[in-house]
Write a protein that holds these residues in place. Structure first.
Motif, PDB file in Angstrom:
ATOM      1  N   ALA A 122       0.829  -1.210   0.000  1.00  0.00           N
ATOM      2  CA  ALA A 122       0.000   0.000   0.000  1.00  0.00           C
ATOM      3  C   ALA A 122       0.862   1.258   0.000  1.00  0.00           C
ATOM      4  O   ALA A 122       0.571   2.233  -0.716  1.00  0.00           O
ATOM      5  N   LEU A 123       1.919   1.257   0.799  1.00  0.00           N
ATOM      6  CA  LEU A 123       2.829   2.410   0.839  1.00  0.00           C
ATOM      7  C   LEU A 123       3.520   2.598  -0.512  1.00  0.00           C
ATOM      8  O   LEU A 123       3.628   3.720  -1.028  1.00  0.00           O
ATOM      9  N   LYS A 124       3.988   1.504  -1.096  1.00  0.00           N
ATOM     10  CA  LYS A 124       4.705   1.591  -2.366  1.00  0.00           C
ATOM     11  C   LYS A 124       3.797   2.095  -3.483  1.00  0.00           C
ATOM     12  O   LYS A 124       4.200   2.911  -4.321  1.00  0.00           O
ATOM     13  N   LYS A 125       2.551   1.608  -3.495  1.00  0.00           N
ATOM     14  CA  LYS A 125       1.623   1.992  -4.554  1.00  0.00           C
ATOM     15  C   LYS A 125       1.276   3.473  -4.515  1.00  0.00           C
ATOM     16  O   LYS A 125       0.948   4.070  -5.557  1.00  0.00           O
ATOM     17  N   ARG A 126       1.339   4.082  -3.352  1.00  0.00           N
ATOM     18  CA  ARG A 126       1.015   5.505  -3.292  1.00  0.00           C
ATOM     19  C   ARG A 126       2.257   6.388  -3.463  1.00  0.00           C
ATOM     20  O   ARG A 126       2.173   7.611  -3.366  1.00  0.00           O
ATOM     21  N   GLY A 127       3.423   5.759  -3.689  1.00  0.00           N
ATOM     22  CA  GLY A 127       4.619   6.523  -4.026  1.00  0.00           C
ATOM     23  C   GLY A 127       5.651   6.677  -2.943  1.00  0.00           C
ATOM     24  O   GLY A 127       6.647   7.398  -3.117  1.00  0.00           O
ATOM     25  N   ASP A 128       5.467   6.023  -1.805  1.00  0.00           N
ATOM     26  CA  ASP A 128       6.462   6.097  -0.738  1.00  0.00           C
ATOM     27  C   ASP A 128       7.597   5.112  -1.001  1.00  0.00           C
ATOM     28  O   ASP A 128       7.441   4.127  -1.728  1.00  0.00           O
ATOM     29  N   GLY A 129       8.740   5.369  -0.383  1.00  0.00           N
ATOM     30  CA  GLY A 129       9.849   4.419  -0.423  1.00  0.00           C
ATOM     31  C   GLY A 129       9.679   3.404   0.692  1.00  0.00           C
ATOM     32  O   GLY A 129       9.334   3.772   1.818  1.00  0.00           O
ATOM     33  N   VAL A 130       9.916   2.141   0.394  1.00  0.00           N
ATOM     34  CA  VAL A 130       9.714   1.075   1.381  1.00  0.00           C
ATOM     35  C   VAL A 130      10.873   0.093   1.320  1.00  0.00           C
ATOM     36  O   VAL A 130      11.214  -0.414   0.242  1.00  0.00           O
ATOM     37  N   LEU A 131      11.460  -0.183   2.476  1.00  0.00           N
ATOM     38  CA  LEU A 131      12.448  -1.248   2.596  1.00  0.00           C
ATOM     39  C   LEU A 131      11.965  -2.218   3.665  1.00  0.00           C
ATOM     40  O   LEU A 131      11.608  -1.811   4.768  1.00  0.00           O
ATOM     41  N   GLY A 132      11.919  -3.503   3.324  1.00  0.00           N
ATOM     42  CA  GLY A 132      11.461  -4.505   4.267  1.00  0.00           C
ATOM     43  C   GLY A 132      12.607  -5.147   5.025  1.00  0.00           C
ATOM     44  O   GLY A 132      13.747  -5.176   4.557  1.00  0.00           O
ATOM     45  N   LEU A 133      12.285  -5.659   6.200  1.00  0.00           N
ATOM     46  CA  LEU A 133      13.221  -6.451   6.997  1.00  0.00           C
ATOM     47  C   LEU A 133      12.446  -7.619   7.578  1.00  0.00           C
ATOM     48  O   LEU A 133      11.364  -7.421   8.154  1.00  0.00           O
ATOM     49  N   ASP A 134      12.970  -8.835   7.430  1.00  0.00           N
ATOM     50  CA  ASP A 134      12.280 -10.008   7.959  1.00  0.00           C
ATOM     51  C   ASP A 134      13.283 -11.140   8.155  1.00  0.00           C
ATOM     52  O   ASP A 134      14.220 -11.272   7.359  1.00  0.00           O
ATOM     53  N   ASN A 135      13.068 -11.955   9.199  1.00  0.00           N
ATOM     54  CA  ASN A 135      13.985 -13.073   9.419  1.00  0.00           C
ATOM     55  C   ASN A 135      13.425 -14.405   8.923  1.00  0.00           C
ATOM     56  O   ASN A 135      14.077 -15.442   9.038  1.00  0.00           O
ATOM     57  N   PHE A 136      12.208 -14.400   8.379  1.00  0.00           N
ATOM     58  CA  PHE A 136      11.594 -15.592   7.785  1.00  0.00           C
ATOM     59  C   PHE A 136      11.654 -16.800   8.730  1.00  0.00           C
ATOM     60  O   PHE A 136      12.018 -17.906   8.331  1.00  0.00           O
ATOM     61  N   ASN A 137      11.302 -16.584   9.985  1.00  0.00           N
ATOM     62  CA  ASN A 137      11.370 -17.700  10.933  1.00  0.00           C
ATOM     63  C   ASN A 137      10.293 -18.735  10.644  1.00  0.00           C
ATOM     64  O   ASN A 137       9.408 -18.540   9.807  1.00  0.00           O
TER      65      ASN A 137
END
Length: 456
Positions: A122-137
């Motif tokens: 949702a953030l990306k679609k409205r034009g914001d910059g987004v970086l994700g972080l996840d450890n995929f546990n």
């Protein structure tokens, strides 16, 4: 007397033969070393090829079908490194750079999770910059998280694979990107699992949160932080609907206790370091791409497989009810909180002035008995559930939740619009499509005709 035999020629011949044998042995040894090296290299290449072909699939259909997997192994090796050089930094910057003027640059923790993936897109679609972080546990099937990761990549959201407790990684991210905001959604979820693995809750929900705040407090500029608390903090509170002014000092589970601890920790970092912090108390979020450990999800799975389901009732034989909140409504609340978050006031780890500190309920305001949830699923799946009605065990679950969202509506216009029947229809449609299930799911027109009062 006879003279001794002459041996000088024989001795020289033996020395020469010995030299030839040593020379031959050296050549054989060198040849053997080269052969061993080449065989080792060949084995290594075969192993790399094997792991490339068997890398976990990222299909947005059925994650168990390996033939749907098209992930680029070399790209993954390059871009999921915790801090991997120029190419990695370029990918991080590209993902986190806003496309619109005055857009936000948001670090989303738990980006491969249920709420995190929806908010990131949702953030990306409205034009914001987004970086994700996840450890995929592996708290639940990681293949679902990998499928969400693939969906995020299609929307140009890059996820760094790493843990909240890796301070060096977090520091590196803030060195590369001057984030304006953090949407902190990473956490060890689930009430019942705390009885099996309590340390995971302390490590993620407390230690991980503190580690994130420690890095954020020294960042320049300091980001504003919106983070996920939980309706579980209301614990044994009996006053309904639950208001942000109600008591939250009687948690019924370790999960709730760690979320309440997070709220107190947030107050401390706001007071000492000037961090702008907003806590969001989520009420039973559900919808497409949801968590398999949630009741609506495993009820759907078990009903389709003909397995019995446990439907809880209270100790005094009353129905358990939840304020089920559809994912799209929660996303709107998260973005509203980000948009109204004021700037942090600290610099270099020192507070320069009072900073914003808020907490909000994000619920649907309409509690529904779990029995009603099952009835809606039965209608959607055209299958009768094998219900096993039992008393709720003393595992930390509470019998009733109901959100008062007046504050969120006042401050950023939060207003849920999706009723349970509508939301479950969307979830079931996703579920049967994602898992490739052939079933006679009811069409929208069928649901509307049978439940006109629940249509939106």
């Amino acid at each position: 007397m006879a003279s001794p035999p002459h041996t000088s020629k024989t001795l020289k011949l033996e020395r020469y033969n010995s030299y030839l044998r040593r020379l031959h042995s050296t050549k054989v040894l060198n040849a053997s070393s080269k052969l061993i090296f080449r065989v080792t290299l060949l084995i290594a290449l075969v192993l790399i090829l094997f792991f490339t072909l068997n890398y976990p699939p990222l299909s947005d259909k059925n994650p168990n079908h390996a033939h749907l997997h098209h992930h680029n192994f070399l790209s993954a090796a390059l871009f999921t490194s915790s801090a991997g050089g120029d190419a990695w930094e370029k990918q991080v910057r590209h993902s986190s750079t806003p496309k619109k003027p005055n857009g936000l640059s948001v670090l989303v923790t738990g980006a491969a999770g249920f709420v995190g993936s929806h908010c990131s897109i949702a953030l990306k679609k409205r034009g914001d910059g987004v970086l994700g972080l996840d450890n995929f546990n592996s708290y639940y099937d990681p293949s679902l998280k990998r499928a969400r990761q693939k969906l995020l990549l299609k929307n140009q959201v890059f996820i760094v694979e790493g843990d909240l407790n890796d301070a060096s990684l977090l520091t590196k991210l803030f060195d590369v990107v001057p984030f304006t905001h953090i949407l902190h959604l990473a956490a060890q979820a689930g009430v019942r699992y705390a009885m099996q693995n309590p340390q995971s809750y302390v490590s993620s929900n407390i230690a991980g949160f503190v580690n994130l705040l420690e890095v954020a407090k020294t960042a320049n500029p300091q980001p504003a932080i919106v983070w996920a608390s939980s309706s579980s903090v209301y614990g044994l509170n009996t006053q309904v609907p639950f208001s942000e002014l109600d008591r939250t000092d009687q948690p019924a589970s370790l999960y709730a206790a760690t979320k309440k601890a997070g709220e107190e920790i947030a107050h401390t970092y706001n007071h000492i370091y000037g961090l702008s912090l907003t806590g969001l108390r989520f009420f039973t979020v559900y919808g497409p791409w949801g968590r398999p450990d949630m009741a609506y999800f495993f009820f759907t799975k078990d009903i389709l497989q003909g397995k019995p389901i446990d439907v809880y009732q209270t100790q005094d034989k009353k129905q358990v009810a939840r304020d089920f909140t559809y994912i799209d409504d929660v996303v709107k609340g998260c973005l509203g909180a980000l948009d109204t978050a004021e700037k942090s006031t600290g610099s270099g780890g020192k507070k320069k002035g009072p900073a914003q500190l808020r907490v909000y309920n994000l619920g649907n305001t309409s509690p529904v008995p779990v029995g009603k949830l099952v009835s809606i699923l039965e209608g959607l799946l055209r299958t009768k559930a094998r219900k096993h009605v039992i008393k709720m065990p003393r595992n930390g679950d509470v019998p009733y939740t109901h959100a008062n969202v007046t504050l969120a509506y006042r401050d950023f216009g939060y207003k849920p619009t999706t009723d349970l029947a509508t939301g479950l229809r969307k979830f079931v449609k996703w579920y049967v499509d994602y898992y490739g299930i052939q079933t006679r799911v009811k069409k929208d027109s069928d649901i509307n005709s049978e439940h006109p009062e629940e249509s939106v």
